[in-house]
Design a protein around this motif. Sequence first.
Motif, PDB file in Angstrom:
ATOM      1  N   TYR A 178       0.853  -1.181   0.000  1.00 32.79           N
ATOM      2  CA  TYR A 178       0.000   0.000   0.000  1.00 32.79           C
ATOM      3  C   TYR A 178       0.891   1.234   0.000  1.00 32.79           C
ATOM      4  CZ  TYR A 178      -3.491   3.465   1.227  1.00 32.79           C
ATOM      5  OH  TYR A 178      -4.306   4.564   1.210  1.00 32.79           O
ATOM      6  N   THR A 179       0.592   2.192  -0.872  1.00 35.44           N
ATOM      7  CA  THR A 179       1.320   3.456  -0.926  1.00 35.44           C
ATOM      8  C   THR A 179       0.503   4.505  -0.177  1.00 35.44           C
ATOM      9  OG1 THR A 179       2.304   2.883  -3.054  1.00 35.44           O
ATOM     10  CG2 THR A 179       2.320   5.212  -2.435  1.00 35.44           C
ATOM     11  N   PHE A 180       1.124   5.110   0.840  1.00 33.98           N
ATOM     12  CA  PHE A 180       0.431   6.086   1.678  1.00 33.98           C
ATOM     13  C   PHE A 180       0.403   7.447   0.983  1.00 33.98           C
ATOM     14  CE2 PHE A 180       1.385   2.748   4.599  1.00 33.98           C
ATOM     15  CZ  PHE A 180       0.291   2.731   5.457  1.00 33.98           C
ATOM     16  N   LYS A 181      -0.799   7.993   0.828  1.00 30.68           N
ATOM     17  CA  LYS A 181      -0.986   9.270   0.133  1.00 30.68           C
ATOM     18  C   LYS A 181      -1.397  10.394   1.068  1.00 30.68           C
ATOM     19  CE  LYS A 181      -2.280   6.846  -4.065  1.00 30.68           C
ATOM     20  NZ  LYS A 181      -2.633   5.497  -3.729  1.00 30.68           N
ATOM     21  N   LYS A 182      -1.777  10.053   2.316  1.00 28.72           N
ATOM     22  CA  LYS A 182      -2.214  11.066   3.281  1.00 28.72           C
ATOM     23  C   LYS A 182      -1.432  10.927   4.571  1.00 28.72           C
ATOM     24  CE  LYS A 182      -6.918  11.764   1.637  1.00 28.72           C
ATOM     25  NZ  LYS A 182      -8.323  11.832   2.017  1.00 28.72           N
ATOM     26  N   ALA A 183      -0.981  12.068   5.097  1.00 27.26           N
ATOM     27  CA  ALA A 183      -0.263  12.073   6.371  1.00 27.26           C
ATOM     28  C   ALA A 183      -1.224  11.781   7.514  1.00 27.26           C
ATOM     29  CB  ALA A 183       0.412  13.432   6.575  1.00 27.26           C
ATOM     30  N   GLY A 184      -0.688  11.214   8.580  1.00 29.15           N
ATOM     31  CA  GLY A 184      -1.487  10.935   9.770  1.00 29.15           C
ATOM     32  C   GLY A 184      -1.028   9.658  10.434  1.00 29.15           C
ATOM     33  N   THR A 185      -1.779   9.242  11.436  1.00 27.09           N
ATOM     34  CA  THR A 185      -1.480   8.021  12.170  1.00 27.09           C
ATOM     35  C   THR A 185      -2.501   6.957  11.813  1.00 27.09           C
ATOM     36  OG1 THR A 185      -0.519   9.273  13.983  1.00 27.09           O
ATOM     37  CG2 THR A 185      -1.176   7.021  14.465  1.00 27.09           C
ATOM     38  N   TYR A 186      -2.013   5.813  11.399  1.00 28.49           N
ATOM     39  CA  TYR A 186      -2.842   4.684  11.005  1.00 28.49           C
ATOM     40  C   TYR A 186      -2.684   3.578  12.046  1.00 28.49           C
ATOM     41  CZ  TYR A 186      -3.019   6.855   6.362  1.00 28.49           C
ATOM     42  OH  TYR A 186      -3.208   7.714   5.315  1.00 28.49           O
ATOM     43  N   LYS A 187      -3.790   3.194  12.661  1.00 28.37           N
ATOM     44  CA  LYS A 187      -3.820   2.060  13.586  1.00 28.37           C
ATOM     45  C   LYS A 187      -4.311   0.867  12.788  1.00 28.37           C
ATOM     46  CE  LYS A 187      -2.971   4.467  17.384  1.00 28.37           C
ATOM     47  NZ  LYS A 187      -1.882   4.258  18.295  1.00 28.37           N
ATOM     48  N   LEU A 188      -3.493  -0.173  12.707  1.00 27.96           N
ATOM     49  CA  LEU A 188      -3.805  -1.338  11.888  1.00 27.96           C
ATOM     50  C   LEU A 188      -3.959  -2.578  12.759  1.00 27.96           C
ATOM     51  CD1 LEU A 188      -1.083  -0.701   9.167  1.00 27.96           C
ATOM     52  CD2 LEU A 188      -3.446   0.063   9.147  1.00 27.96           C
ATOM     53  N   TYR A 189      -4.726  -3.539  12.269  1.00 25.02           N
ATOM     54  CA  TYR A 189      -4.888  -4.796  12.990  1.00 25.02           C
ATOM     55  C   TYR A 189      -5.198  -5.926  12.021  1.00 25.02           C
ATOM     56  CZ  TYR A 189      -9.966  -4.416  12.388  1.00 25.02           C
ATOM     57  OH  TYR A 189     -11.227  -4.340  11.865  1.00 25.02           O
ATOM     58  N   CYS A 190      -5.036  -7.142  12.515  1.00 23.09           N
ATOM     59  CA  CYS A 190      -5.417  -8.348  11.789  1.00 23.09           C
ATOM     60  C   CYS A 190      -6.801  -8.754  12.268  1.00 23.09           C
ATOM     61  CB  CYS A 190      -4.404  -9.461  12.060  1.00 23.09           C
ATOM     62  SG  CYS A 190      -4.897 -11.071  11.415  1.00 23.09           S
ATOM     63  N   THR A 191      -7.744  -8.934  11.364  1.00 22.62           N
ATOM     64  CA  THR A 191      -9.113  -9.279  11.763  1.00 22.62           C
ATOM     65  C   THR A 191      -9.190 -10.671  12.376  1.00 22.62           C
ATOM     66  OG1 THR A 191      -9.701 -10.134   9.578  1.00 22.62           O
ATOM     67  CG2 THR A 191     -10.136  -7.785  10.005  1.00 22.62           C
ATOM     68  N   GLN A 192      -8.202 -11.506  12.139  1.00 22.14           N
ATOM     69  CA  GLN A 192      -8.182 -12.858  12.691  1.00 22.14           C
ATOM     70  C   GLN A 192      -7.663 -12.882  14.133  1.00 22.14           C
ATOM     71  OE1 GLN A 192      -9.468 -15.295  10.458  1.00 22.14           O
ATOM     72  NE2 GLN A 192      -9.850 -13.361   9.396  1.00 22.14           N
TER      73      GLN A 192
ATOM     74  N   THR B  94      -1.562  -6.043  16.254  1.00 20.12           N
ATOM     75  CA  THR B  94      -1.803  -4.649  15.880  1.00 20.12           C
ATOM     76  C   THR B  94      -0.487  -3.986  15.521  1.00 20.12           C
ATOM     77  OG1 THR B  94      -1.563  -3.854  18.147  1.00 20.12           O
ATOM     78  CG2 THR B  94      -3.786  -4.481  17.438  1.00 20.12           C
ATOM     79  N   MET B  95      -0.581  -2.867  14.835  1.00 23.91           N
ATOM     80  CA  MET B  95       0.600  -2.047  14.559  1.00 23.91           C
ATOM     81  C   MET B  95       0.164  -0.621  14.277  1.00 23.91           C
ATOM     82  SD  MET B  95       2.033  -2.864  10.691  1.00 23.91           S
ATOM     83  CE  MET B  95       3.384  -1.727  10.899  1.00 23.91           C
ATOM     84  N   THR B  96       1.127   0.297  14.346  1.00 29.50           N
ATOM     85  CA  THR B  96       0.884   1.709  14.073  1.00 29.50           C
ATOM     86  C   THR B  96       1.835   2.169  12.981  1.00 29.50           C
ATOM     87  OG1 THR B  96       0.244   2.086  16.366  1.00 29.50           O
ATOM     88  CG2 THR B  96       0.840   4.025  15.080  1.00 29.50           C
ATOM     89  N   VAL B  97       1.293   2.838  11.969  1.00 28.10           N
ATOM     90  CA  VAL B  97       2.109   3.471  10.931  1.00 28.10           C
ATOM     91  C   VAL B  97       1.867   4.971  11.022  1.00 28.10           C
ATOM     92  CG1 VAL B  97       2.593   3.686   8.461  1.00 28.10           C
ATOM     93  CG2 VAL B  97       1.948   1.454   9.419  1.00 28.10           C
ATOM     94  N   THR B  98       2.935   5.720  11.258  1.00 25.07           N
ATOM     95  CA  THR B  98       2.871   7.175  11.280  1.00 25.07           C
ATOM     96  C   THR B  98       3.383   7.680   9.939  1.00 25.07           C
ATOM     97  OG1 THR B  98       3.258   7.183  13.657  1.00 25.07           O
ATOM     98  CG2 THR B  98       3.623   9.264  12.481  1.00 25.07           C
ATOM     99  N   VAL B  99       2.558   8.458   9.243  1.00 23.24           N
ATOM    100  CA  VAL B  99       2.915   8.972   7.924  1.00 23.24           C
ATOM    101  C   VAL B  99       3.116  10.480   8.043  1.00 23.24           C
ATOM    102  CG1 VAL B  99       2.236   9.165   5.511  1.00 23.24           C
ATOM    103  CG2 VAL B  99       1.560   7.148   6.846  1.00 23.24           C
ATOM    104  N   LYS B 100       4.335  10.919   7.722  1.00 22.86           N
ATOM    105  CA  LYS B 100       4.662  12.340   7.767  1.00 22.86           C
ATOM    106  C   LYS B 100       4.573  12.925   6.366  1.00 22.86           C
ATOM    107  CE  LYS B 100       7.751  11.985  11.712  1.00 22.86           C
ATOM    108  NZ  LYS B 100       9.070  12.328  12.228  1.00 22.86           N
TER     109      LYS B 100
END
Length: 120
Positions: free
Chosen positions: A88-102, A108-114
């Motif tokens: 996935y290519t990040f196009k918007k800055a911000g904080t993304y909280k991610l998780y596995c639905t299983q 979980t993980m966090t991706v911070t996009v500057k």
Amino acid sequence: MIGRTAIVAAAFMAAAAPVAFAGASHHGKTRTVGVNDDYYDPGKLTVHVGDKVKWVWHANGFSLHDVYVDSGPTDFHSPTQGAGSYSYTFKKAGTYKLYCTQHEDDMTMTVTVKKASKKK
């Protein structure tokens, strides 16, 4: 004489154009995240707008995993799979909280996009 000057000027502009536009766009980096049995590695990641994150499944293939946005500026999700990769290519800055639905509570993980830095 005018025709010759115009040809020389056009040739100069054509040769200089790639140099002038080289810094105009951000060519993002690619960062890799491991999708392991019940965890992402790394669990926190900082990237810039235009960067791509590639999740690579290292699990044994028996456990299914995916990547879903719990919160963030943009929603996206990978297919649920036991092997392979997803990018996935990040196009918007911000904080993304991610998780596995299983494995919602544990995986979980966090991706911070500057914002992309401007070249000086």
